[in-house]
Design a protein around this motif. Structure first.
Motif, mmCIF file in Angstrom:
data_model
loop_
_atom_site.group_PDB
_atom_site.id
_atom_site.type_symbol
_atom_site.label_atom_id
_atom_site.label_comp_id
_atom_site.label_asym_id
_atom_site.label_seq_id
_atom_site.Cartn_x
_atom_site.Cartn_y
_atom_site.Cartn_z
ATOM 1 N N ALA A 15 0.835 -1.209 0.000
ATOM 2 C CA ALA A 15 0.000 0.000 0.000
ATOM 3 C C ALA A 15 0.867 1.256 0.000
ATOM 4 C CB ALA A 15 -0.932 -0.005 1.209
ATOM 5 N N LEU A 16 1.984 1.208 0.713
ATOM 6 C CA LEU A 16 2.860 2.379 0.807
ATOM 7 C C LEU A 16 3.828 2.506 -0.367
ATOM 8 C CD1 LEU A 16 3.673 2.233 4.620
ATOM 9 C CD2 LEU A 16 2.161 3.859 3.443
ATOM 10 N N SER A 17 3.772 1.560 -1.296
ATOM 11 C CA SER A 17 4.698 1.602 -2.428
ATOM 12 C C SER A 17 4.348 2.711 -3.432
ATOM 13 C CB SER A 17 4.728 0.251 -3.144
ATOM 14 O OG SER A 17 3.502 0.007 -3.809
ATOM 15 N N ASP A 18 3.168 3.259 -3.316
ATOM 16 C CA ASP A 18 2.719 4.302 -4.230
ATOM 17 C C ASP A 18 2.904 5.684 -3.589
ATOM 18 O OD1 ASP A 18 0.906 4.907 -6.751
ATOM 19 O OD2 ASP A 18 0.170 6.127 -5.083
ATOM 20 N N ALA A 19 3.491 6.610 -4.327
ATOM 21 C CA ALA A 19 3.769 7.949 -3.801
ATOM 22 C C ALA A 19 2.497 8.696 -3.394
ATOM 23 C CB ALA A 19 4.546 8.769 -4.828
ATOM 24 N N THR A 20 1.433 8.539 -4.154
ATOM 25 C CA THR A 20 0.175 9.215 -3.804
ATOM 26 C C THR A 20 -0.348 8.692 -2.476
ATOM 27 O OG1 THR A 20 -0.374 9.601 -6.120
ATOM 28 C CG2 THR A 20 -2.192 9.682 -4.540
ATOM 29 N N ARG A 21 -0.315 7.383 -2.297
ATOM 30 C CA ARG A 21 -0.808 6.818 -1.043
ATOM 31 C C ARG A 21 0.064 7.241 0.136
ATOM 32 N NH1 ARG A 21 -2.308 2.438 -4.678
ATOM 33 N NH2 ARG A 21 -0.412 1.268 -4.218
ATOM 34 N N GLY A 23 1.563 10.057 0.297
ATOM 35 C CA GLY A 23 1.146 11.438 0.504
ATOM 36 C C GLY A 23 -0.165 11.533 1.265
ATOM 37 N N VAL A 24 -1.083 10.632 0.966
ATOM 38 C CA VAL A 24 -2.369 10.606 1.680
ATOM 39 C C VAL A 24 -2.126 10.310 3.161
ATOM 40 C CG1 VAL A 24 -4.544 9.326 1.948
ATOM 41 C CG2 VAL A 24 -3.785 10.038 -0.331
ATOM 42 N N VAL A 25 -1.275 9.327 3.439
ATOM 43 C CA VAL A 25 -0.959 8.998 4.840
ATOM 44 C C VAL A 25 -0.338 10.211 5.531
ATOM 45 C CG1 VAL A 25 0.511 7.566 6.326
ATOM 46 C CG2 VAL A 25 -0.777 6.516 4.463
ATOM 47 N N LEU A 26 0.544 10.898 4.842
ATOM 48 C CA LEU A 26 1.167 12.100 5.407
ATOM 49 C C LEU A 26 0.116 13.167 5.699
ATOM 50 C CD1 LEU A 26 3.917 13.340 6.136
ATOM 51 C CD2 LEU A 26 4.012 14.223 3.813
ATOM 52 N N GLN A 27 -0.798 13.395 4.766
ATOM 53 C CA GLN A 27 -1.862 14.385 4.959
ATOM 54 C C GLN A 27 -2.751 14.009 6.138
ATOM 55 O OE1 GLN A 27 -2.877 17.340 3.278
ATOM 56 N NE2 GLN A 27 -0.783 17.215 2.501
ATOM 57 N N ALA A 39 -8.771 14.306 -2.833
ATOM 58 C CA ALA A 39 -8.737 14.330 -4.297
ATOM 59 C C ALA A 39 -8.341 15.703 -4.805
ATOM 60 C CB ALA A 39 -10.097 13.920 -4.862
ATOM 61 N N SER A 40 -8.895 16.731 -4.194
ATOM 62 C CA SER A 40 -8.567 18.087 -4.636
ATOM 63 C C SER A 40 -7.125 18.447 -4.314
ATOM 64 C CB SER A 40 -9.569 19.054 -4.034
ATOM 65 O OG SER A 40 -9.015 20.015 -3.238
ATOM 66 N N ARG A 41 -6.615 18.044 -3.152
ATOM 67 C CA ARG A 41 -5.217 18.320 -2.780
ATOM 68 C C ARG A 41 -4.228 17.655 -3.727
ATOM 69 N NH1 ARG A 41 -5.636 17.332 3.704
ATOM 70 N NH2 ARG A 41 -7.045 19.067 4.106
ATOM 71 N N PHE A 42 -4.596 16.479 -4.228
ATOM 72 C CA PHE A 42 -3.693 15.736 -5.096
ATOM 73 C C PHE A 42 -4.019 15.905 -6.578
ATOM 74 C CE2 PHE A 42 -3.003 13.792 -1.025
ATOM 75 C CZ PHE A 42 -1.654 13.488 -1.036
ATOM 76 N N GLY A 43 -5.010 16.743 -6.877
ATOM 77 C CA GLY A 43 -5.383 16.985 -8.275
ATOM 78 C C GLY A 43 -5.874 15.728 -8.972
ATOM 79 N N MET A 44 -6.658 14.949 -8.254
ATOM 80 C CA MET A 44 -7.163 13.688 -8.796
ATOM 81 C C MET A 44 -8.677 13.709 -8.875
ATOM 82 S SD MET A 44 -4.947 10.852 -6.761
ATOM 83 C CE MET A 44 -5.418 9.564 -7.892
ATOM 84 N N SER A 50 -10.627 7.551 -4.422
ATOM 85 C CA SER A 50 -11.352 6.492 -3.706
ATOM 86 C C SER A 50 -10.620 5.164 -3.816
ATOM 87 C CB SER A 50 -12.775 6.343 -4.247
ATOM 88 O OG SER A 50 -13.525 7.491 -3.938
ATOM 89 N N LYS A 51 -10.035 4.883 -4.977
ATOM 90 C CA LYS A 51 -9.282 3.641 -5.158
ATOM 91 C C LYS A 51 -8.033 3.628 -4.270
ATOM 92 C CE LYS A 51 -10.916 2.674 -9.800
ATOM 93 N NZ LYS A 51 -10.573 2.570 -11.225
ATOM 94 N N HIS A 52 -7.326 4.759 -4.220
ATOM 95 C CA HIS A 52 -6.140 4.843 -3.353
ATOM 96 C C HIS A 52 -6.527 4.646 -1.890
ATOM 97 C CE1 HIS A 52 -2.947 5.792 -6.142
ATOM 98 N NE2 HIS A 52 -3.668 6.750 -6.704
ATOM 99 N N VAL A 53 -7.593 5.302 -1.478
ATOM 100 C CA VAL A 53 -8.050 5.188 -0.090
ATOM 101 C C VAL A 53 -8.482 3.750 0.207
ATOM 102 C CG1 VAL A 53 -9.839 5.916 1.546
ATOM 103 C CG2 VAL A 53 -8.607 7.625 0.194
#
Length: 122
Positions: A15-21, A23-27, A39-44, A50-53
């Motif tokens: 799960a943590l192998s993806d940079a976006t994910r 970043g979500v954990v950091l946020q 989604a708005s913070r990451f421009g997605m 929803s898939k990342h979450v």
């Protein structure tokens, strides 16, 4: 194949192998947020976030709760500590190896310096 670690760690690191994910954990470490906020913070798009979450939720790193029409996200309890403990064991191992290397290098420097001294000054 021999399994040395918990399968939960595989899911966590996957799960943590993806940079976006990551970043979500950091946020979410700073404050809880809705999926639309993330989604708005990451421009997605909303479905993309929803898939990342969902991946983070499956790994136990994030917990979601529906509040009205909004799905709120927060960090999940304990899963990050398991991964951090695993990493800490390896950090300690490498610290010990580097300390041993430092001792060896200092010994080599002392010997080299002693070899440079004229015979009468040893």
């Amino acid at each position: 194949m021999v399994q040395y670690e918990s399968p939960c760690l595989d899911v966590t690191f996957s799960a943590l192998s993806d940079a976006t994910r990551r970043g979500v954990v950091l946020q979410l470490g700073e404050a809880d947020a809705s999926i639309s906020d993330l989604a708005s913070r990451f421009g997605m798009t909303l479905p993309g976030m929803s898939k990342h979450v969902a991946v983070l939720e499956e790994a136990g790193l994030v917990v979601t709760q529906k509040v009205g029409r909004v799905r709120k996200c927060r960090l999940g309890p304990g899963k990050m500590e398991e991964a951090a403990a695993w990493l800490e064991r390896y950090r300690q191992m490498w610290d010990a190896r580097f300390s041993s290397l430092d001792v060896l290098l200092e010994d080599l420097k002392r010997r080299e310096k002693a070899d440079e001294q004229p015979d009468g000054q040893r």
